[in-house]
Design an enzyme around this catalytic site. Structure first.
Site, mmCIF file in Angstrom:
data_model
loop_
_atom_site.group_PDB
_atom_site.id
_atom_site.type_symbol
_atom_site.label_atom_id
_atom_site.label_comp_id
_atom_site.label_asym_id
_atom_site.label_seq_id
_atom_site.Cartn_x
_atom_site.Cartn_y
_atom_site.Cartn_z
ATOM 1 N N ARG A 20 36.116 -91.389 21.303
ATOM 2 C CA ARG A 20 35.029 -92.231 21.829
ATOM 3 C C ARG A 20 34.949 -92.156 23.344
ATOM 4 O O ARG A 20 33.852 -92.075 23.904
ATOM 5 C CB ARG A 20 35.171 -93.683 21.374
ATOM 6 C CG ARG A 20 34.836 -93.877 19.898
ATOM 7 C CD ARG A 20 34.979 -95.318 19.469
ATOM 8 N NE ARG A 20 36.321 -95.784 19.786
ATOM 9 C CZ ARG A 20 36.623 -97.014 20.189
ATOM 10 N NH1 ARG A 20 35.698 -97.926 20.340
ATOM 11 N NH2 ARG A 20 37.867 -97.350 20.434
ATOM 12 N N ASN A 38 33.705 -96.678 16.352
ATOM 13 C CA ASN A 38 34.518 -96.317 15.190
ATOM 14 C C ASN A 38 33.939 -96.989 13.954
ATOM 15 O O ASN A 38 33.351 -98.070 14.038
ATOM 16 C CB ASN A 38 35.967 -96.769 15.366
ATOM 17 C CG ASN A 38 36.744 -95.887 16.303
ATOM 18 O OD1 ASN A 38 36.387 -94.747 16.556
ATOM 19 N ND2 ASN A 38 37.835 -96.411 16.824
#
Length: 92
Positions: A20, A38
């Site tokens: 990320r 996520n």
């Protein structure tokens, strides 16, 4: 060049490997707007919006991702444009 948006579902070893953070940095470097988060199933979800060439470049780079990631596949679908600011991380 036209502005487009793509919804991405990124599968593989993409959680716990700085994927990320890599996504945010890469998207911002390409001048893209959107978000990444996520998913409970272990995948990563993203919305990427910007000039078509930059979005295509991002998707190509996302197949590799962060150095520790192992991307098995990316499902990309067209999505309507949204009023977005900078590219950011979002919670699950």
């Amino acid at each position: 060049m036209p502005v487009i948006a793509r919804h991405l579902m990124i599968h593989g070893r993409v959680q716990g490997v700085w994927y990320r953070a890599w996504t945010v940095e890469t998207a911002r470097d390409l001048g893209l707007a959107g978000w990444v988060r996520n998913r409970m199933d272990g995948s990563v979800e993203a919305l990427v919006q910007g000039e078509e060439a930059a979005v295509d470049r991002f998707i190509a780079l996302a197949r590799e991702g962060s150095p520790a990631a192992q991307v098995s596949r990316i499902d990309a679908t067209e999505t309507p444009l949204e009023p977005l600011g900078v590219f950011e991380k979002r919670p699950i």
